[in-house]
Design an enzyme around this catalytic site. Structure first.
Site, short mmCIF file in Angstrom:
data_model
loop_
_atom_site.label_atom_id
_atom_site.label_comp_id
_atom_site.label_asym_id
_atom_site.label_seq_id
_atom_site.Cartn_x
_atom_site.Cartn_y
_atom_site.Cartn_z
N HIS A 313 4.76 -2.02 0.58
CA HIS A 313 5.14 -0.89 -0.26
C HIS A 313 5.75 0.19 0.63
O HIS A 313 5.34 0.36 1.78
CB HIS A 313 3.92 -0.33 -1.01
CG HIS A 313 4.27 0.61 -2.11
ND1 HIS A 313 4.55 1.94 -1.89
CD2 HIS A 313 4.39 0.41 -3.46
CE1 HIS A 313 4.82 2.52 -3.05
NE2 HIS A 313 4.72 1.63 -4.01
N ASP A 370 2.56 -4.68 -8.19
CA ASP A 370 3.44 -5.63 -8.87
C ASP A 370 2.96 -7.07 -8.70
O ASP A 370 3.29 -7.92 -9.53
CB ASP A 370 4.86 -5.51 -8.32
CG ASP A 370 5.47 -4.16 -8.64
OD1 ASP A 370 5.36 -3.73 -9.80
OD2 ASP A 370 6.04 -3.53 -7.74
#
Length: 434
Positions: A313, A370
């Site tokens: 991320h 996700d």
């Protein structure tokens, strides 16, 4: 623009050629500091270059706090873990748009607003008919949200009844999202029902059909509703990301809330942003087709021949706190509903191997949200082309809050500069002489 005088803690000096300039150093409530370079060009004649704006902020915000090094996320000061465990999505949505957690009376009134404004104008049904069957639900959603401004034009950030304005948009976008799915399948739309909650209504509008009624009150579907409510909380806001910046960029031109949200939807559609959960599902399906050879894909990722979707991320250099909570939901869902899905097993195997591999540990590539949400949505029966739409439903309260904050701070239109790298002056040649 919001006054920064109270957060100035010092000055920074910059030397450019023979000029020395001083700029205020600002400190946020988290202790982190930034240099205010608003007068950089005026003082030095140069501008700053920051590809992707990873080291630049254009706003002061009090909505969400992120500490990527320590895996901390807070909404309006409240830990994501506490909101996830104790609050409903309705409460979190109210927190986002109003700035405080609602009282019992306020959350009941907010729920009434969500129910009262769940319908869309019947004339808007003609718009759905104009889209081809193959239209992506995100394309339909973006266009339909913009069209809402024609039916509900009056909206201001300082309205005394902004809670109702926000609830109206949150509720209608939910309905439009479900209708978009029905359009893509060629099914008749299902109208919202006053007796159902926000999430129950969405699931019922998605899955109820004339020949196969959807019993939203069944034990299994109540579990689904609870799981979905929690996922939406995890997506409610996340700082100045791509789609939120798009909302504020458009809003800075004094565009209405509908246009700004539509811009956010379009930005979120990108595979590097909200489309990542769809990319995770597609990756897992490809691994499954390849004999579930997880090791092969891990090794390919190390040699840059393959990108593992759902890991790493831009902000989190530790475990994404939202991912940890989403994983809890996945475990609860698979256990309570006794779901046996090969993709879940592949995902779990992939996560175990990545977290035990020094290559990924050294690069701090942990699972992000996700990685899990796409799998959960699949278990809930949400089709792949609707995964990014689900992201929109969760993020909408945050977008509304960010738009309102921008308006309240005093708008200064976003107008980034550039460093020109094209050709110099070229003499024009008449057409007949070229």
């Amino acid at each position: 623009m919001k006054d920064t005088s109270q957060i100035i803690v010092g000055k920074a000096k910059l030397e450019v050629a023979d000029k020395t300039a001083e700029f205020p150093i600002l400190q946020g409530t988290d202790g982190k500091m930034g240099i205010d370079i608003a007068n950089l060009r005026a003082q030095t004649g140069v501008i700053a270059f920051d590809n992707g704006f990873n080291n630049t902020t254009s706003t002061l915000s009090g909505i969400s706090f992120i500490d990527g090094e320590n895996g901390i996320l807070r909404y309006r000061g409240y830990a994501i873990e506490d909101l996830f465990n104790y609050a409903s999505f309705r409460e979190v949505a109210y927190l986002m748009v109003s700035g405080k957690l609602p009282t019992l009376r306020e959350v009941k009134q907010f729920s009434v607003y969500l129910t009262e404004h769940s319908m869309i104008d019947e004339d808007m049904h003609h718009f759905f008919a104009g889209f081809p069957r193959t239209a992506h639900p995100m394309a339909i959603l973006a266009a339909m949200v913009t069209s809402l401004s024609s039916f509900y034009p009056e909206i201001t950030h300082d309205d005394s009844n902004f809670d109702e304005i926000a609830a109206r948009l949150i509720s209608k976008v939910r309905t439009i999202a479900a209708y978009s799915y029905k359009k893509s399948r060629g099914y008749p739309v299902v109208y919202p029902q006053a007796k159902l909650s926000y999430v129950e209504n969405f699931l019922n509008m998605m899955f109820d059909t004339p020949n196969s009624p959807y019993d939203i009150k069944s034990e299994e579907h109540q579990i689904h509703a609870k799981i979905l409510d929690k996922i939406l909380i995890l997506h409610a806001d996340h700082g100045q990301n791509c789609s939120t910046t798009a909302v504020k960029l458009v809003g800075s031109a004094r565009a209405n809330l509908y246009a700004a949200v539509s811009a956010g939807i379009c930005a979120l559609w990108g595979p590097l942003h909200g489309g990542a959960n769809q990319a995770v599902i597609e990756m897992l399906e490809n691994i499954k087709k390849d004999g579930a050879n997880v090791n092969k894909y891990i090794e390919d990722a190390k040699t840059k021949n393959f990108r593992l979707m759902g890991f790493g991320h831009a902000l989190y250099k530790s475990y994404d706190p939202r991912a940890a909570l989403a994983k809890e939901l996945l475990d609860e869902l698979t256990q309570k509903c006794k779901i046996n899905e090969p993709l879940f097993e592949i995902a779990q195997d992939l996560e175990r191997r990545v977290l035990a591999d020094d290559y990924f540990i050294e690069r701090k590539l942990y699972p992000n949200i996700d990685f899990y949400t796409g799998i959960i949505y699949k278990a809930l029966g949400i089709p792949t082309n609707m995964l990014t739409v689900m992201f929109v439903l969760g993020r909408l309260p945050g977008w509304i809050a960010q738009w309102r904050e921008l308006m309240g701070n005093g708008i200064k239109i976003f107008r980034p500069r550039q460093i020109y790298t094209g050709p110099g002056a070229i003499e024009y040649v008449q057409l007949e002489d070229r």
